[in-house]
Design a protein around this motif. Structure first.
Motif, PDB file in Angstrom:
ATOM      1  N   VAL A  44       0.874  -1.173   0.000  1.00 42.98           N
ATOM      2  CA  VAL A  44       0.000   0.000   0.000  1.00 42.98           C
ATOM      3  C   VAL A  44       0.906   1.216   0.000  1.00 42.98           C
ATOM      4  O   VAL A  44       1.699   1.411   0.923  1.00 42.98           O
ATOM      5  N   ILE A  49      -1.498  -5.261   0.889  1.00 43.94           N
ATOM      6  CA  ILE A  49      -2.702  -5.987   0.483  1.00 43.94           C
ATOM      7  C   ILE A  49      -2.360  -7.474   0.474  1.00 43.94           C
ATOM      8  O   ILE A  49      -1.281  -7.872   0.008  1.00 43.94           O
ATOM      9  N   ALA A  58      -6.657  -5.628   3.122  1.00 47.12           N
ATOM     10  CA  ALA A  58      -5.490  -4.786   3.363  1.00 47.12           C
ATOM     11  C   ALA A  58      -5.243  -4.612   4.854  1.00 47.12           C
ATOM     12  O   ALA A  58      -6.181  -4.630   5.664  1.00 47.12           O
TER      13      ALA A  58
END
Length: 477
Positions: free
Chosen positions: A189, A199, A208
């Motif tokens: 991320v 994720i 996530a």
């Protein structure tokens, strides 16, 4: 071990070059050049934390424990159902040298505590008073048991993988870190140039976890690679460290009988290996485990395959499992101590030694094997040979050149191809993982990027967690 004209030191062992696309190779569907467009979608946020460790191998486990003990809210993402990585699921149950050539323990901290938690009957190796011994008979006896090199006895134990799994899990839970199994870290991320989570894929689909700092402990640099950080993948063809295979164990053996045969009948043993190669092409000798009735096979080591190509990974698994059964039949028929052998376990994790190496703010290179101490030292590794002093490992080897919010301990840290041959080993992964966990927790707590952590603050925290640092660093106060 030998020096080449370019001054590089190779750790030599038999490897088997397998050409891609050969007649024995399965035919896989290849990249077609076509693609699909995936519609945009919302990804549920599974959790938020201070430190997210992706990968529960040696480096990731040590990082999670170290960060949790500093009070950071820590999560540990692991794709399998156990911790320990190659040291457990990969059956690399021979733990390489944790002492230097004088017999002094230098890889300590998490590593020392972890092994001390194992029951006595779950670990085998030289007694402490033998570490560093140069007595010829003692060294010869332990050399057959993967614990003496260059005529020197070392602290290189073998251990029961199930007890190692159990001990690792308890240490993580006791540190208040939260493991999450069956979750494969898929993508970082990103917020600008910083990693702020990952994720993962699971039975619940794509989810996530957000974090202030991420530790990429995937061993192959999956997260930092997908975040755009630079990496190296050059290898030395004469070196073992880039080979791939699946390890296995046979039960029902008498390893003492086998080792006596190796020691007392070396010509017969050599002829046995040659006949095995003639019969099967790829053939490996048996290694000791933590008990006499279990034999370990950490090969045959195959080169010519990529650790990050799924077709190649599949091919190595197929070849390795076929070779396991071929070895079983040949050893039963021809090797003392193996008449009643049976297949105990093939490793559930592929034995990858090398894929990518980070391009970091610092690096361990062959030129640094001269005894110098890195100002940002996070640990000390034994060298490959008594001809060299201990090797100082810099914090910069875990820190990407430009990418923020991420640290990369373990076998994908920044180093050259020659230094990788020992920095990829399990004890060194414990060492760099513990350092990354401490640095990540300090960065998350102070709200700064990992590269901005004061080196001395980090070193003091390492010392408090039992890590061995060079005398000059440890004495700085």
């Amino acid at each position: 071990m030998s020096d080449t004209p370019n001054g590089r030191l190779f750790f030599r062992s038999e490897t088997f070059r397998v050409e891609a696309g050969g007649s024995a190779r399965r035919r896989h569907p290849r990249v077609t050049g076509r693609s699909l467009t995936e519609p945009a979608r919302d990804i549920p946020i599974h959790a938020e934390c201070d430190v997210l460790v992706v990968g529960g191998g040696p480096a990731g486990t040590a990082a999670a424990v170290a960060a949790g003990r500093l009070g950071a809210r820590t999560m540990l993402l692991e794709r399998h159902n156990h911790l320990g990585g190659l040291s457990t699921g990969g059956l690399v149950i021979w733990i390489d040298r944790m002492t230097d050539w004088s017999g002094t323990p230098v890889i300590r901290g998490f590593a020392e505590e972890y092994l001390a938690r194992l029951p006595r009957d779950a670990i085998a190796g030289p007694p402490r008073e033998a570490w560093g011994s140069r007595d010829a008979a003692t060294a010869a006896w332990w050399a057959l048991r993967t614990a003496a090199f260059h005529g020197i006895v070392t602290h290189s134990p073998t251990a029961d993988p199930e007890w190692m799994k159990a001990a690792a899990l308890e240490m993580v839970v006791e540190a208040s870190a939260e493991p999450l199994f069956h979750a494969w870290g898929a993508q970082p991320v990103l917020e600008g140039n910083a990693v702020r989570g990952a994720i993962f894929e699971s039975k619940q689909g794509r989810r996530a976890i957000l974090a202030r700092v991420v530790v990429d402990a995937t061993s192959d640099g999956d997260l930092f690679h997908r975040a755009g950080a630079a990496s190296s993948d050059d290898i030395e063809e004469a070196d073992i460290h880039h080979a791939i295979n699946t390890s296995w164990m046979f039960g029902g053996v008498d390893m003492e009988a086998y080792l006596r045969w190796r020691a007392e009948q070396p010509e017969q043993f050599g002829a046995f290996l040659q006949r095995g190669r003639e019969a099967h092409g790829l053939f490996e000798k048996a290694f000791v485990s933590w008990r006499n009735d279990v034999a370990l096979f950490m090969g045959p080591r195959m080169t010519g395959f990529s650790a990050v190509q799924v077709d190649d990974q599949t091919e190595v698994e197929i070849r390795s499992h076929r070779l396991m059964l071929a070895h079983l039949a040949f050893y039963r028929a021809h090797a003392p101590g193996f008449a009643g052998a049976w297949p105990l376990l093939s490793a559930p994790q592929l034995g990858v030694r090398h894929a990518r190496r980070l391009v970091g703010m610092g690096a361990v290179t062959r030129a640094l094997w001269d005894g110098r101490v890195a100002p940002d030292e996070i640990g000390v590794s034994p060298s490959l040979s008594p001809r060299f002093p201990n090797v100082s490992i810099p914090y910069g080897a875990l820190v990407p050149v430009t990418l923020d919010g991420l640290l990369a301990p373990g076998r994908h840290l920044a180093c050259d191809a020659t230094s990788h041959s020992f920095l990829r080993e399990i004890p060194q992964c414990w060492l760099t993982g513990q350092a990354a966990g401490i640095a990540a927790a300090l960065a998350a707590d102070s709200g700064v990027e990992p590269r901005a952590i004061p080196v001395r603050t980090m070193q003091q925290a390492l010392l408090r967690q039992g890590v061995h640092l060079s005398p000059a660093i440890a004495a700085a106060g």
